[in-house]
Design a protein around this motif. Structure first.
Motif, PDB file in Angstrom:
ATOM      1  N   TYR A 195     -39.600 -16.676   3.003  1.00  0.00           N
ATOM      2  CA  TYR A 195     -39.048 -17.670   2.092  1.00  0.00           C
ATOM      3  C   TYR A 195     -38.904 -19.013   2.795  1.00  0.00           C
ATOM      4  CZ  TYR A 195     -38.041 -13.859  -1.077  1.00  0.00           C
ATOM      5  OH  TYR A 195     -38.162 -12.793  -1.912  1.00  0.00           O
ATOM      6  N   THR A 196     -39.069 -20.085   2.028  1.00  0.00           N
ATOM      7  CA  THR A 196     -38.899 -21.424   2.578  1.00  0.00           C
ATOM      8  C   THR A 196     -37.407 -21.721   2.721  1.00  0.00           C
ATOM      9  OG1 THR A 196     -38.857 -22.479   0.407  1.00  0.00           O
ATOM     10  CG2 THR A 196     -41.021 -22.206   1.447  1.00  0.00           C
ATOM     11  N   ASP A 197     -37.098 -22.750   3.493  1.00  0.00           N
ATOM     12  CA  ASP A 197     -35.694 -23.153   3.650  1.00  0.00           C
ATOM     13  C   ASP A 197     -35.080 -23.522   2.304  1.00  0.00           C
ATOM     14  OD1 ASP A 197     -35.711 -22.746   6.380  1.00  0.00           O
ATOM     15  OD2 ASP A 197     -36.219 -24.836   6.837  1.00  0.00           O
ATOM     16  N   LYS A 198     -35.859 -24.158   1.456  1.00  0.00           N
ATOM     17  CA  LYS A 198     -35.361 -24.536   0.132  1.00  0.00           C
ATOM     18  C   LYS A 198     -34.990 -23.303  -0.680  1.00  0.00           C
ATOM     19  CE  LYS A 198     -36.570 -27.001  -4.078  1.00  0.00           C
ATOM     20  NZ  LYS A 198     -37.612 -27.765  -4.783  1.00  0.00           N
ATOM     21  N   GLN A 199     -35.835 -22.270  -0.641  1.00  0.00           N
ATOM     22  CA  GLN A 199     -35.544 -21.047  -1.389  1.00  0.00           C
ATOM     23  C   GLN A 199     -34.303 -20.356  -0.840  1.00  0.00           C
ATOM     24  OE1 GLN A 199     -39.476 -19.454  -0.758  1.00  0.00           O
ATOM     25  NE2 GLN A 199     -39.879 -19.467  -2.961  1.00  0.00           N
ATOM     26  N   LYS A 200     -34.117 -20.388   0.475  1.00  0.00           N
ATOM     27  CA  LYS A 200     -32.923 -19.787   1.075  1.00  0.00           C
ATOM     28  C   LYS A 200     -31.664 -20.540   0.658  1.00  0.00           C
ATOM     29  CE  LYS A 200     -35.488 -18.053   5.047  1.00  0.00           C
ATOM     30  NZ  LYS A 200     -35.735 -18.185   6.485  1.00  0.00           N
ATOM     31  N   ARG A 201     -31.747 -21.878   0.615  1.00  0.00           N
ATOM     32  CA  ARG A 201     -30.591 -22.669   0.155  1.00  0.00           C
ATOM     33  C   ARG A 201     -30.275 -22.373  -1.300  1.00  0.00           C
ATOM     34  NH1 ARG A 201     -33.308 -26.825   2.800  1.00  0.00           N
ATOM     35  NH2 ARG A 201     -33.941 -27.695   0.796  1.00  0.00           N
ATOM     36  N   GLN A 202     -31.314 -22.280  -2.122  1.00  0.00           N
ATOM     37  CA  GLN A 202     -31.102 -21.966  -3.541  1.00  0.00           C
ATOM     38  C   GLN A 202     -30.416 -20.620  -3.696  1.00  0.00           C
ATOM     39  OE1 GLN A 202     -35.175 -22.242  -4.879  1.00  0.00           O
ATOM     40  NE2 GLN A 202     -34.786 -24.171  -5.945  1.00  0.00           N
ATOM     41  N   HIS A 250     -26.719 -20.829  -2.834  1.00  0.00           N
ATOM     42  CA  HIS A 250     -25.969 -21.521  -3.875  1.00  0.00           C
ATOM     43  C   HIS A 250     -25.778 -20.617  -5.101  1.00  0.00           C
ATOM     44  CE1 HIS A 250     -24.465 -24.928  -6.157  1.00  0.00           C
ATOM     45  NE2 HIS A 250     -25.270 -24.581  -7.127  1.00  0.00           N
ATOM     46  N   ASP A 289     -39.667 -18.629  -8.560  1.00  0.00           N
ATOM     47  CA  ASP A 289     -40.745 -19.074  -7.683  1.00  0.00           C
ATOM     48  C   ASP A 289     -41.831 -18.038  -7.446  1.00  0.00           C
ATOM     49  OD1 ASP A 289     -39.378 -21.464  -7.390  1.00  0.00           O
ATOM     50  OD2 ASP A 289     -38.404 -20.836  -5.550  1.00  0.00           O
ATOM     51  N   SER A 335     -45.812 -22.394   3.054  1.00  0.00           N
ATOM     52  CA  SER A 335     -46.416 -23.671   2.713  1.00  0.00           C
ATOM     53  C   SER A 335     -47.771 -23.799   3.391  1.00  0.00           C
ATOM     54  CB  SER A 335     -45.503 -24.815   3.135  1.00  0.00           C
ATOM     55  OG  SER A 335     -45.319 -24.781   4.525  1.00  0.00           O
TER      56      SER A 335
END
Length: 61
Positions: A9-16, A19, A46, A52
């Motif tokens: 998973y990307t960092d963005k997906q982990k942050r999502q 949250h 996603d 990426s």
């Protein structure tokens, strides 16, 4: 990669996911259930873990 690993998973997906999990915890769900639902939500949005890079196949709508 072992089952349950979040390395793909990307960092963005982990942050999502973090949250979303916090939101479920505020609603009173257990920690395990909140985490499970958060990752299920990220996967639904996603299509699972992504790496990426150029040349990744795009989905058509």
């Amino acid at each position: 990669m072992p089952r349950g690993s979040k390395d793909a998973y990307t960092d963005k997906q982990k942050r999502q996911a973090r949250h979303i999990e916090e939101g479920y915890r505020e609603k009173g769900l257990s920690e395990d259930e909140a985490e499970r639902r958060a990752w299920a939500t990220v996967n639904k949005q996603d299509g699972g873990g992504k790496k990426s890079g150029s040349g990744r196949k795009r989905t058509t709508r």
